[in-house]
Design a protein around this motif. Structure first.
Motif, PDB file in Angstrom:
ATOM      1  N   ARG A  34       0.830  -1.210   0.000  1.00  0.00           N
ATOM      2  CA  ARG A  34       0.000   0.000   0.000  1.00  0.00           C
ATOM      3  C   ARG A  34       0.862   1.258   0.000  1.00  0.00           C
ATOM      4  O   ARG A  34       0.559   2.240  -0.702  1.00  0.00           O
ATOM      5  N   ALA A  35       1.946   1.222   0.778  1.00  0.00           N
ATOM      6  CA  ALA A  35       2.826   2.396   0.839  1.00  0.00           C
ATOM      7  C   ALA A  35       3.477   2.657  -0.510  1.00  0.00           C
ATOM      8  O   ALA A  35       3.600   3.812  -0.947  1.00  0.00           O
ATOM      9  N   HIS A  76       2.270   1.732  -3.521  1.00  0.00           N
ATOM     10  CA  HIS A  76       1.241   2.161  -4.467  1.00  0.00           C
ATOM     11  C   HIS A  76       0.848   3.618  -4.266  1.00  0.00           C
ATOM     12  O   HIS A  76       0.518   4.313  -5.238  1.00  0.00           O
ATOM     13  N   ARG A  77       0.886   4.087  -3.023  1.00  0.00           N
ATOM     14  CA  ARG A  77       0.524   5.485  -2.769  1.00  0.00           C
ATOM     15  C   ARG A  77       1.465   6.460  -3.460  1.00  0.00           C
ATOM     16  O   ARG A  77       1.095   7.601  -3.743  1.00  0.00           O
ATOM     17  N   THR A  78       2.677   6.026  -3.735  1.00  0.00           N
ATOM     18  CA  THR A  78       3.671   6.923  -4.341  1.00  0.00           C
ATOM     19  C   THR A  78       3.640   6.905  -5.857  1.00  0.00           C
ATOM     20  O   THR A  78       4.292   7.748  -6.488  1.00  0.00           O
ATOM     21  N   ARG A  98       2.344   7.106  -9.765  1.00  0.00           N
ATOM     22  CA  ARG A  98       1.426   7.792 -10.663  1.00  0.00           C
ATOM     23  C   ARG A  98       1.711   7.324 -12.086  1.00  0.00           C
ATOM     24  O   ARG A  98       2.799   6.847 -12.401  1.00  0.00           O
ATOM     25  N   ARG A 147      -3.505   8.043 -10.000  1.00  0.00           N
ATOM     26  CA  ARG A 147      -2.863   7.176  -9.008  1.00  0.00           C
ATOM     27  C   ARG A 147      -3.106   5.721  -9.383  1.00  0.00           C
ATOM     28  O   ARG A 147      -4.212   5.360  -9.812  1.00  0.00           O
ATOM     29  N   ASP A 172      -3.343   3.363  -7.356  1.00  0.00           N
ATOM     30  CA  ASP A 172      -4.154   2.703  -6.332  1.00  0.00           C
ATOM     31  C   ASP A 172      -5.591   3.207  -6.312  1.00  0.00           C
ATOM     32  O   ASP A 172      -6.277   3.113  -5.286  1.00  0.00           O
ATOM     33  N   GLY A 214      -6.493  -2.174   0.311  1.00  0.00           N
ATOM     34  CA  GLY A 214      -7.180  -0.911   0.487  1.00  0.00           C
ATOM     35  C   GLY A 214      -8.596  -0.861  -0.033  1.00  0.00           C
ATOM     36  O   GLY A 214      -9.229   0.194   0.006  1.00  0.00           O
TER      37      GLY A 214
END
Length: 290
Positions: A91-92, A94-96, A98, A109, A111, A158
C-alpha cells in the motif's frame, strides 16, 4: 496428525489451514494461473499503463512474478503480523506511484479503487478458472467460499471488502460490466510479448524455448475466448490446453519436496508447515465439506 489443543490464532494467518484459500494456493497450477492473470490484467488500459510506466519488468524479467508469488504466499501462509506487514509495504508503494493515461493525458494514481478491484478480480478469477480446469476439486459452493475468503485479500490492498465480488455469480457479473472498457493497447502488446517470451539471459535463456511453450503460450491459451480475441486470437486449442495444463499439474505434484519455479526459493506453505506442524499441510482432502 491433529491440530494442537492450544494455538495462537495469529500464528494460523489470515485464512488458516481449514480454509479453501490454504488448500488452493498451494496447488502448482497456481503458477500458470498467475501468468494468465497478468495477461488478463493487461487488457485494462489504465492498469497496464501503470505497470508499463512504473515497473522494471524488462530489466528484471522474473522479478514481478516472483514478488507477486511471494506476496500471495506471505498473505496466505504467513502469520497475521507478516501478512499485514507485507500488505502495508504494498500500500505504501502504491501510494507513491502515478501514471499518465495514454488516451487523455490525465495523471492518475495506480491505487485508484477501480484499478485495484480490476487487478483483484482478474487475479482471483484466474486462480479459480485455471485450478478448476487443471483438476483441483472445487465445487460451486467451495468456489463461492474461496471468493468470499478473498475479500480479506482485497481489504489488504485498500479495497472495501463489501464492494468486492464474494461469489462466482457476482464475479461473472463484474466481468460482464467491465468488459466494454477493456481492449488491446500498445502497452498491452508490450506485456503480451513479454509474457510470451521474457528477455532472460544467462542460464535462464537455455530454458526459454520450454517456457514459451509450457508457460507463456499455455497460460495465454487459458484466457477466456473474448480476451484472446482482444489480443488477436491464437493459442492452443481448448482441448490441447486442458490436457497440457493437467499434465503440467500432475508432473509438478510428483516432484519430491514440492514444485518450485525458483529452486532456491522455499514455497511459503512449506514454511507454514514447519511453523505449525504437519497437521497444517495443504491438501485437497482438507477442503471444507459444503
Amino acid at each position: 496428525m491433529s491440530q494442537p489443543a492450544v494455538m495462537d490464532s495469529a500464528e494460523l494467518g489470515l485464512f488458516g489451514p481449514d480454509s479453501v484459500t490454504w488448500q488452493l494456493h498451494s496447488d502448482p497450477a497456481m503458477w500458470l494461473a498467475g501468468v494468465r492473470g497478468l495477461f488478463l490484467q493487461a487488457l485494462h488500459p489504465r492498469t497496464v499503463a501503470g505497470v508499463v510506466q512504473n515497473s522494471d519488468f524488462r530489466g528484471d524479467p522474473l522479478g514481478r512474478l516472483m514478488r507477486t508469488a511471494t506476496y500471495i504466499g506471505t498473505t496466505t501462509y504467513g502469520t497475521v503480523d507478516e501478512a499485514q506487514a507485507a500488505a502495508a509495504r504494498v500500500r505504501a508503494l502504491h501510494r507513491t506511484l502515478r501514471a499518465t493515461d495514454p488516451d487523455t493525458g490525465e495523471r492518475f494514481r495506480v491505487d485508484e479503487p477501480d484499478l485495484l478491484l480490476w487487478v483483484h478480480c482478474a487475479e482471483v478469477g484466474s486462480f479459480l478458472s485455471v485450478t478448476r480446469r487443471a483438476g483441483f476439486p472445487l465445487t460451486k459452493a467451495l468456489a463461492d467460499r474461496y471468493l468470499y475468503e478473498q475479500r480479506t485479500s482485497a481489504g489488504l490492498v485498500g479495497l472495501d471488502p463489501e464492494e468486492v465480488p464474494g461469489s462466482v455469480e457476482h464475479l461473472r457479473a463484474y466481468f460482464r460490466r467491465v468488459r466494454p472498457t477493456l481492449r488491446n493497447t500498445p502497452d498491452a502488446e508490450v506485456i503480451n510479448d513479454f509474457l510470451h517470451s521474457p528477455p532472460v539471459k544467462g542460464r535462464l535463456a537455455a530454458g526459454l524455448p520450454l517456457y514459451r511453450l509450457a508457460i507463456g503460450r499455455l497460460s495465454y491459451s487459458l484466457l477466456p475466448g473474448w480476451a484472446r480475441r482482444m489480443y488477436g486470437g491464437g493459442g492452443y486449442p481448448e482441448r490441447v490446453s486442458t490436457l497440457a495444463l493437467r499434465a503440467f499439474r500432475a508432473a509438478a505434484l510428483a516432484v519430491p519436496g514440492g514444485f518450485r519455479i525458483a529452486g532456491d526459493v522455499e514455497p511459503a506453505q512449506v514454511g507454514a508447515v514447519r511453523r505449525l506442524g504437519e497437521w497444517a499441510a495443504p491438501s485437497p482432502r482438507r477442503l471444507p465439506r459444503l
